[in-house]
Enzyme design. Structure first.
Site, PDB file in Angstrom:
ATOM      1  N   LYS A 221      -6.063   5.127   8.035  1.00 40.98           N
ATOM      2  CA  LYS A 221      -4.931   5.908   7.550  1.00 40.98           C
ATOM      3  C   LYS A 221      -5.275   7.395   7.462  1.00 40.98           C
ATOM      4  CE  LYS A 221      -3.058   2.047   4.861  1.00 40.98           C
ATOM      5  NZ  LYS A 221      -2.815   1.509   3.501  1.00 40.98           N
TER       6      LYS A 221
ATOM      7  N   SER B  96       0.814  -1.214   0.000  1.00 46.82           N
ATOM      8  CA  SER B  96       0.000   0.000   0.000  1.00 46.82           C
ATOM      9  C   SER B  96       0.848   1.264   0.000  1.00 46.82           C
ATOM     10  CB  SER B  96      -0.930   0.006   1.218  1.00 46.82           C
ATOM     11  OG  SER B  96      -0.192   0.058   2.420  1.00 46.82           O
TER      12      SER B  96
END
Length: 546
Positions: free
Chosen positions: A440, A397
């Site tokens: 996040k 990611s």
């Protein structure tokens, strides 16, 4: 037919023991144990012909559905109990107890594989029952255990369907570890823990929530609280288009909200109280997150949220502690220079990078070759690393942020550090979906909020992840007010334009990038590095000749 034969046998037995009926009212000196055939007394006579109600499904509508949550040998397959009289154990037909398999005859028996795993004898007995098609009541024996004298009830034909519920891991363990499993359990069905979020399913979910309120004796939930619970159901799925079926998690939140409303002296639960209950749950679990954020506040962990830098980008990661997850930003640094060593993955060299992260690094090299090695070799040396990261890095990611740092280092164009970037990149530069986007974004937002929002900060994420956005109210409010930004992107070119404020550029018919574009600067730098490497190699070779 069996019932008629049994009744005939009872009639014959009564005829043979008619004298006991005549003397039933006469006092007897010492009554024997129930079930003894000689010297039958009136009490013995009643016990002899007493009916043992083995299974009663008279009030059951339709086929019986039995869920056994404690499938021991006795609970699952039945048993013959014993009574003690002056130190002696005896039994008779009235002490035959049905198991769950008998109660489910003509219907369905539902068992959890995890519960069966703790009872080896119950599992073996269940397999014998399924294989033979007969429900036998037997005493479990272990090793050389001495068997006591008992009765042996007639086995019943198995007419129940047995359904095992478990995880994929448990299924595979049984599939490959017990060859009998696949032969006896022939049908497999995967079950989802979510449903599509449609108006019809939302109404059904609200109906289930109302049932929870009624059964739990909770305070009434107002309309806005029910709407917030529907949103929470999507938040648990991390998907705007789905609703979770993990109702126990919603029930826990509802119980806490109801109790909190009582503490506040309210008769109903509204959205404000529900949010306070949710925040209280998070507060009890986020101690480690607060410890990390304190390190960011003191700048012990150095991650800039303003300004710009060349060869640096803010990546995002998710940390898991038990069932609590939170996101944190990390600074990704890249350096490049003359040489033939290629891009060195410092996480891999330090044995902190997992295989998926290593694959992501290889994809970065493939992207450079596809974009800039059409008319020259890609010859350089450099390194990429997560600064101040001392735990294992796994997943791809952060490959988008790593590529951004690499392109910035090659072009010399600084990256806006008020922006963080999450997303996986493929060899053609497309940004692909990743997990944990809510954690996040909320993690980077919290770091920026503590330092003061500037109005230019935000997060870049894959456009495919927009459907997964289920952010906290304060993040949504900041985005609506323009104090924080979320940038959905499709490719690395879009990301670089946002991060550097410079157009990325596309190759023209002549194979060259437009002047002043970011990729023009990268192409020129790579050509310069290749020329310098070749020149150094020739000079080095000449100097080494005798």
């Amino acid at each position: 037919q069996d019932t008629l034969e049994f009744l005939r046998a009872v009639r014959q037995d009564i005829i043979e023991n008619y004298e006991a009926f005549l003397a039933a009212k006469e006092p007897q000196p010492a009554p024997g144990h129930p079930g003894q055939d000689q010297g039958l007394t009136g009490e013995d006579l009643l016990a002899r012909y007493e009916v043992n109600l083995f299974v009663d499904n008279a009030k059951t509508e339709g086929a019986p559905v039995v869920i056994e949550d404690h499938p021991s040998h006795h609970n699952l397959l039945g048993c013959v109990e014993r009574e003690s009289d002056f130190g002696a154990l005896y039994t008779d037909h009235t002490l035959i107890k049905a198991g769950s398999i008998h109660k489910a005859l003509g219907g369905f028996l539902i068992l959890r594989i995890d519960d069966l795993a703790h009872g080896a004898q119950a599992w073996e007995g269940l397999l014998r029952t399924l294989r033979s098609g007969l429900c036998r009541i037997e005493d479990p024996t272990e090793g050389e255990q001495v068997r006591t004298r008992t009765i042996e009830p007639q086995p019943l034909p198995l007419t129940a369907k047995v359904i095992l519920v478990g995880t994929d891991e448990a299924y595979e363990l049984l599939l490959y570890g017990d060859e009998r499993f696949q032969k006896l359990f022939k049908l497999k069905a995967h079950l989802q823990d979510h449903i599509p979020r449609t108006p019809e399913n939302e109404l059904k979910l609200i109906g289930l929530l109302g049932r929870i309120i009624a059964e739990g004796g909770l305070r009434p939930f107002l309309r806005d609280a029910l709407a917030a619970l529907v949103e929470q159901a999507s938040t648990l799925c991390e998907d705007q288009s789905k609703l979770t079926l993990r109702l126990p998690l919603l029930r826990e939140l509802m119980c806490e909200a109801s109790a909190l409303a009582g503490i506040r002296g309210r008769d109903t639960v509204d959205a404000v109280v529900l949010r306070q209950a949710r925040d209280a749950r998070q507060f009890r679990a986020n101690l480690l997150e607060e410890e990390y954020l304190a390190e960011y506040d003191r700048e012990m962990i150095k991650v800039a949220t303003s300004g710009s830098a060349t060869g640096r980008a803010n990546g995002l990661s998710v940390r898991m502690y038990g069932d609590f997850a939170f996101g944190l930003p990390h600074q990704i640094a890249c350096t490049v220079g003359v040489g033939h060593g290629g891009i060195l993955d410092l996480e891999r060299e330090a044995e902190l990078g997992g295989p998926i992260h290593t694959k992501g690094m290889m994809i970065l090299k493939s992207y450079l070759v596809s974009q800039f090695a059409q008319d020259k070799p890609v010859v350089l040396t450099g390194s990429l690393c997560f600064e101040q990261s001392y735990a294992e890095v796994e997943g791809d990611s952060a490959s988008g942020a790593e590529l951004a740092a690499l392109l910035s280092a090659l072009s010399g164009a600084p990256i806006d550090l008020g922006l963080a970037f999450t997303g996986a990149v493929n060899s053609s530069g497309m940004i692909m979906a990743v997990g944990g986007v809510n954690e996040k974004i909320e993690g980077f937002f919290e770091v920026c909020r503590r330092r003061g929002l500037t109005g230019s900060q935000g997060v870049l994420l894959p456009r495919d992840n927009v459907v997964n956005l289920m952010l906290k109210e304060e993040v949504v409010e900041a985005v609506a007010q323009g104090r924080f930004h979320i940038h959905p992107i499709d490719c690395i070119e879009q990301a670089m334009e946002i991060l550097t404020g410079r157009p990325a550029g596309q190759r023209g018919p002549d194979g060259a990038y437009p002047e002043g574009s970011l990729f023009k600067l990268v192409d020129e730098r790579l050509a310069s590095l290749a020329t310098l490497a070749a020149r150094w190699s020739r000079g080095h070779t000449l100097n080494c000749e005798p």
